[in-house]
Design an enzyme around this catalytic site. Structure first.
Site, PDB file in Angstrom:
ATOM      1  N   HIS A  78      22.820   0.882 -72.267  1.00  9.33           N
ATOM      2  CA  HIS A  78      23.895   0.039 -71.699  1.00  9.33           C
ATOM      3  C   HIS A  78      24.432   0.634 -70.393  1.00  9.33           C
ATOM      4  O   HIS A  78      25.620   0.531 -70.101  1.00  9.33           O
ATOM      5  CB  HIS A  78      25.048  -0.138 -72.690  1.00  9.33           C
ATOM      6  CG  HIS A  78      24.659  -0.854 -73.952  1.00  9.33           C
ATOM      7  ND1 HIS A  78      24.813  -2.206 -74.112  1.00  9.33           N
ATOM      8  CD2 HIS A  78      24.129  -0.396 -75.113  1.00  9.33           C
ATOM      9  CE1 HIS A  78      24.401  -2.548 -75.334  1.00  9.33           C
ATOM     10  NE2 HIS A  78      23.971  -1.475 -75.954  1.00  9.33           N
ATOM     11  N   ASN A 151      27.114  -7.121 -79.390  1.00  9.38           N
ATOM     12  CA  ASN A 151      26.050  -7.608 -78.513  1.00  9.38           C
ATOM     13  C   ASN A 151      26.092  -9.131 -78.451  1.00  9.38           C
ATOM     14  O   ASN A 151      26.845  -9.766 -79.196  1.00  9.38           O
ATOM     15  CB  ASN A 151      24.683  -7.178 -79.055  1.00  9.38           C
ATOM     16  CG  ASN A 151      24.357  -5.719 -78.740  1.00  9.38           C
ATOM     17  OD1 ASN A 151      24.911  -5.129 -77.815  1.00  9.38           O
ATOM     18  ND2 ASN A 151      23.461  -5.142 -79.514  1.00  9.38           N
ATOM     19  N   HIS A 342      33.893   2.658 -78.730  1.00  5.09           N
ATOM     20  CA  HIS A 342      33.509   3.358 -79.954  1.00  5.09           C
ATOM     21  C   HIS A 342      33.750   2.437 -81.151  1.00  5.09           C
ATOM     22  O   HIS A 342      34.899   2.052 -81.386  1.00  5.09           O
ATOM     23  CB  HIS A 342      34.355   4.622 -80.076  1.00  5.09           C
ATOM     24  CG  HIS A 342      33.903   5.556 -81.160  1.00  5.09           C
ATOM     25  ND1 HIS A 342      33.121   5.162 -82.225  1.00  5.09           N
ATOM     26  CD2 HIS A 342      34.119   6.874 -81.339  1.00  5.09           C
ATOM     27  CE1 HIS A 342      32.887   6.199 -82.997  1.00  5.09           C
ATOM     28  NE2 HIS A 342      33.476   7.252 -82.486  1.00  5.09           N
TER      29      HIS A 342
HETATM   30 FE1  HDD Z   1      25.331   1.298 -79.164  1.00  8.22          FE
HETATM   31  C1  HDD Z   1      26.614   1.986 -76.115  1.00  8.22           C
HETATM   32  C2  HDD Z   1      26.355  -1.995 -78.849  1.00  8.22           C
HETATM   33  C3  HDD Z   1      23.713   0.485 -82.092  1.00  8.22           C
HETATM   34  C4  HDD Z   1      24.634   4.540 -79.639  1.00  8.22           C
HETATM   35  N1  HDD Z   1      26.289   0.212 -77.755  1.00  8.22           N
HETATM   36  C5  HDD Z   1      26.737   0.683 -76.563  1.00  8.22           C
HETATM   37  C6  HDD Z   1      27.364  -0.376 -75.832  1.00  8.22           C
HETATM   38  C7  HDD Z   1      27.286  -1.500 -76.591  1.00  8.22           C
HETATM   39  C8  HDD Z   1      26.616  -1.129 -77.821  1.00  8.22           C
HETATM   40  C9  HDD Z   1      27.795  -2.870 -76.243  1.00  8.22           C
HETATM   41  C10 HDD Z   1      27.954  -0.259 -74.437  1.00  8.22           C
HETATM   42  C11 HDD Z   1      29.427  -0.054 -74.484  1.00  8.22           C
HETATM   43  C12 HDD Z   1      29.976  -0.002 -73.088  1.00  8.22           C
HETATM   44  O1  HDD Z   1      30.005  -1.058 -72.435  1.00  8.22           O
HETATM   45  O2  HDD Z   1      30.333   1.095 -72.667  1.00  8.22           O
HETATM   46  N2  HDD Z   1      25.021  -0.422 -80.219  1.00  8.22           N
HETATM   47  C13 HDD Z   1      25.617  -1.637 -79.968  1.00  8.22           C
HETATM   48  C14 HDD Z   1      25.344  -2.520 -81.079  1.00  8.22           C
HETATM   49  C15 HDD Z   1      24.600  -1.832 -81.976  1.00  8.22           C
HETATM   50  C16 HDD Z   1      24.411  -0.503 -81.450  1.00  8.22           C
HETATM   51  C17 HDD Z   1      25.858  -3.945 -81.176  1.00  8.22           C
HETATM   52  C18 HDD Z   1      24.056  -2.260 -83.305  1.00  8.22           C
HETATM   53  C19 HDD Z   1      24.605  -3.164 -84.039  1.00  8.22           C
HETATM   54  N3  HDD Z   1      24.320   2.322 -80.577  1.00  8.22           N
HETATM   55  C20 HDD Z   1      23.764   1.813 -81.735  1.00  8.22           C
HETATM   56  C21 HDD Z   1      23.261   2.909 -82.550  1.00  8.22           C
HETATM   57  C22 HDD Z   1      23.538   4.065 -81.856  1.00  8.22           C
HETATM   58  C23 HDD Z   1      24.190   3.669 -80.629  1.00  8.22           C
HETATM   59  C24 HDD Z   1      22.590   2.737 -83.883  1.00  8.22           C
HETATM   60  C25 HDD Z   1      23.240   5.491 -82.214  1.00  8.22           C
HETATM   61  C26 HDD Z   1      22.982   5.954 -83.397  1.00  8.22           C
HETATM   62  N4  HDD Z   1      25.516   2.956 -78.026  1.00  8.22           N
HETATM   63  C27 HDD Z   1      25.203   4.200 -78.456  1.00  8.22           C
HETATM   64  C28 HDD Z   1      25.605   5.278 -77.470  1.00  8.22           C
HETATM   65  C29 HDD Z   1      26.270   4.446 -76.337  1.00  8.22           C
HETATM   66  C30 HDD Z   1      26.116   3.028 -76.830  1.00  8.22           C
HETATM   67  C31 HDD Z   1      24.522   6.205 -77.092  1.00  8.22           C
HETATM   68  C32 HDD Z   1      25.757   4.694 -74.927  1.00  8.22           C
HETATM   69  C33 HDD Z   1      26.960   4.803 -74.059  1.00  8.22           C
HETATM   70  C34 HDD Z   1      28.077   4.800 -74.973  1.00  8.22           C
HETATM   71  O3  HDD Z   1      27.643   4.724 -76.247  1.00  8.22           O
HETATM   72  O4  HDD Z   1      29.251   4.877 -74.665  1.00  8.22           O
HETATM   73  O5  HDD Z   1      26.477   6.174 -78.057  1.00  8.22           O
END
Ligand code: HDD
Length: 715
Positions: A78, A151, A342
């Site tokens: 993202h 999402n 978060h």
């Molecule tokens: Fe995630 C970012 C949505 C599964 C780990 N995620 C991130 C963002 C969105 C989502 C919208 C961007 C937020 C922003 O605008 O800053 N993610 C989802 C959805 C998931 C999902 C809807 C499943 C239903 N994500 C998911 C899993 C993991 C992560 C299973 C890790 C085990 N996601 C992350 C992250 C991020 C992230 C690496 C990257 C940047 C951040 O968090 O702030 O921690």
């Protein structure tokens, strides 16, 4: 209600106050970071005018050092996103389900910041990649921040967070050559997917036009996981969150998406910015699907499985409020880049379930912010600050902003009068739902998660024929970019478990037969019902097709041309009257016309007037507009001989857009459609340019696209 009445009464007027942190630098002396006024910002201190630069120059050293450190790590996923401020307003309070303070009273408003994003691409990648879109909303409630980090697709690729790094490694550019950028159309992604049958439902969504939205403002949003709502009595209801866009759910077509990526990679970012800037505030309704705790096992699928939806036909979506985005950020980095979402930021009245994907996310998001934002104090960055008062014994760390006074930073204490106090539940203290958990410690997947195809089939069967053909073409494109034949074959095998005909059609495009049996090993280690742990389940649930899953039949879609853009193709001599009439009527309907001509400057109209030109054919392209209008006026022959114009109109035709050609310009349509009959196409509007023909043009536009044309084109 958890909060006291006084603060509840003030909820409506409380705004996020950034004033202390804002600086526009106007009418101020330039200074160093430490406040010393700068007298010359153009020259490094030197030993003589032509001599060597001196290390002593603290002013320039500070400037360059700060510059060298300007970038922070981009989000691991993202990374590319765009956001805006706004508010959430309750329209239908739900105190019977939740004690969350911000959902208690009709008319109650809570400030929000919302960030939309693509997933796979880097910060500088294109907006129009075929990808899931992030839809993350931070509610700054009186009881603390609540983040709904969802999402634009209601399910996910994987069931357990343990597979997230694998999924992301597979979809990101391949590590040996960092190719391709912002694209899933390559071997490693499809290799992984072809071995993960649990991803099949999500794959149907990402291969559909949901993955190429027309605008962030025209996407649905979903919390994806099943969460819980907890009421004042401590009772739990399961909940799925939905965002329903006021402008309907719309997409572009794939050829268009690829062209937009070249012509304007900021297409979605610009669209969001401009809409807010011009007062067309994007709006969504927030809906909830509620399932009583007692009904946990009522469904044929598991509520905890993030690869499943609850079909709206089984549990309807109840609207509880609306979100309006009405203010662009002042500074992209400070706000959009530094915002830290978060899924673990919840407030009393909302709680988690044991969805194994959600549980893993609860660890990941704090961890990533520690690296990305440089330490444990990221909650003090203005965009992340709660409006609820924050008091605890957390101290120090990199970039601590708060000056905690006194000598007490522990609990319990007597020297600080026992402060800060812990809140009783009746005083708004958070308490987790007291779910009974008695279990053996295992590393395993629930048997109830093993049906990977029924809902993929439900999605596919709910699409119109046009939408189905887009899925087929998307799969042909993506798998066509895969070099390894074994991966293509494995995918055809999996697709055949969703729909034989779908697999056959994709296979035809790839020049490959559909295999009879799924190749082993698939999905090693993930248990599947009644199998030897390597094959996906044979279990099949039959669902009725659901309009909510189609974009074309989607109940959010209502005829409208609000905020749509029309290219008015002109040359000197075009009808001034036609152009002016169109502009006025579009404006009345909330849409806008832009004059596109062979040159910039002014257009000489047939009535001797002059109109300012918005774009030349060099600075714009058909894919950046929703419809095309060619006024009458004798410029046709000039236009018809210009290859840029021909391409412009042909692209609009191919992308199923409405084209209005007035008076003698209709001849351009004849050449365009070759032997196909214009009368068969409700999106080709000819006429005299008067009110009636402009109204027909607008009416046709309000259907978004003329999908029937795809059938005319392919027959
Ligand atoms: Fe995630 C970012 C949505 C599964 C780990 N995620 C991130 C963002 C969105 C989502 C919208 C961007 C937020 C922003 O605008 O800053 N993610 C989802 C959805 C998931 C999902 C809807 C499943 C239903 N994500 C998911 C899993 C993991 C992560 C299973 C890790 C085990 N996601 C992350 C992250 C991020 C992230 C690496 C990257 C940047 C951040 O968090 O702030 O921690």
């Amino acid at each position: 209600m958890a909060q006291d009445d006084t603060s509840a009464n003030h909820q409506d007027d409380k705004q996020r106050d950034f004033s202390l942190n804002k600086s526009d630098g106007t009418n101020k002396f330039m200074t160093t970071d430490h406040g010393v006024r700068i007298n010359d910002d153009n020259n490094w201190l030197k030993a003589g005018e032509r001599g060597p630069s001196l290390l002593e120059d603290f002013i320039m050293r500070e400037k360059i050092t700060h510059f060298d450190h300007e970038r922070i790590p981009e989000r691991i996923v993202h990374a590319r996103g765009s956001g805006a401020h706004g508010f959430f307003e309750v329209t239908n309070p739900i105190p019977q389900f939740t004690k969350a303070g911000f959902l208690q009273k009709a008319g109650q408003k809570t400030p929000v910041f919302t960030r939309f994003s693509t997933v796979a691409g880097s910060r500088g990648s294109t907006d129009l990649a075929r990808d899931v879109r992030g839809f993350a909303v931070k509610f700054y409630t009186q009881e603390g921040n609540f983040d709904l980090v969802g999402n634009n697709i209601p399910v996910f690729f994987i069931q357990d967070a343990a597979k997230f790094p694998d999924l992301v490694h597979a979809v990101k550019p391949e590590p040996h050559n960092e190719i391709p950028q912002a694209s899933s159309a390559h071997d490693t992604f499809w290799d992984f997917i072809s071995l993960m049958p649990e991803s099949m439902h999500m794959i149907m969504w990402t291969m559909s036009d949901r993955a190429i939205p027309r605008s962030y403002r025209m996407m649905e949003g979903f919390g994806v996981h099943t969460f819980r709502l907890i009421n004042e009595q401590g009772e739990s209801h399961f909940v799925k969150f939905h965002w329903k866009p006021k402008l309907g759910t719309h997409a572009v077509v794939w050829d268009e998406a690829q062209k937009i990526s070249g012509k304007n990679p900021d297409f979605h970012r610009e669209d969001l910015w401009e809409a807010i800037d011009t007062g067309h505030f994007p709006e969504w309704e927030l809906g909830v699907q509620i399932v009583p705790q007692a009904d946990e096992f009522k469904f044929d699928f598991d509520l905890l499985d993030p690869t499943k939806i609850i079909p709206e036909e089984l549990v309807p979506v109840t609207i509880v409020g609306r979100m309006v985005l009405n203010r662009n950020p002042d500074n992209f980095f400070a706000e959009t880049e530094q915002i830290a979402f978060h899924p673990g930021h919840i407030v009393p009245g909302i709680d988690f379930t044991n969805d194994p994907l959600l549980q893993g996310r609860l660890f990941s998001y704090t961890d990533t912010q520690l690296l990305r934002l440089g330490g444990p104090n990221f909650h003090e960055i203005p965009i992340n600050r709660a409006i609820a008062p924050v008091h605890n014994n957390q101290r120090d760390g990199f970039m601590r902003q708060e000056i905690n006074v006194g000598r007490v930073s522990y609990h319990p204490n007597s020297l600080g009068g026992g402060c800060p106090y812990q809140a009783k539940i009746s005083q708004g203290g958070f308490s987790s739902f007291n779910e009974r958990v008695e279990a053996v410690k295992v590393r395993a997947r629930s048997e109830s998660f093993s049906d990977h195809f029924s809902q993929a089939r439900l999605f596919y069967n709910s699409q119109t024929e046009v939408e189905k053909s887009h899925i087929v073409r998307a799969l042909r494109f993506e798998l066509g970019k895969v070099d390894t034949t074994a991966i293509r074959l494995r995918m055809l095998g999996l697709l055949s478990k969703i729909d034989e005909n779908l697999a056959r059609q994709v296979g035809k495009g790839l020049g490959l037969p559909v295999p009879d049996k799924l190749e082993r090993p698939i999905n090693e280690g993930v248990r599947a019902e009644g199998s030897d742990a390597q094959q996906p389940s044979e279990k099949q649930i039959s669902y009725e097709p659901s309009d909510a899953l189609s974009m074309i039949n989607n109940p959010t879609v209502k005829p409208s041309i609000e905020t749509r853009k029309v290219a008015v193709i002109c040359a000197d001599g075009s009808s001034g009257e036609n152009i002016t009439d169109l502009k006025i009527t579009l404006l009345k309907n909330g849409a806008k016309a832009f004059i596109v001509a062979p040159h910039l400057g002014f257009l000489a109209t047939d009535d001797g007037g002059e109109l300012p030109i918005d774009f030349s054919f060099l600075t714009s392209s058909s894919v950046l507009f929703d419809a095309v209008f060619i006024p009458d006026g004798g410029a046709q022959s000039q236009l018809a001989s210009d290859p840029d114009v021909v391409e412009f109109v042909q692209d609009a035709y191919k992308h199923c857009k409405v084209i209005g050609a007035m008076g003698a310009s209709a001849a351009l349509l004849d050449s365009l459609t070759k032997n196909k009959a214009i009368e068969d196409d409700p999106g080709l509007i000819s006429g005299d340019g008067g009110t009636a023909s402009i109204e027909r043009f607008i009416e046709a536009m309000s259907d978004h696209r003329i999908w029937e044309r795809e059938t005319i084109l392919t027959n």
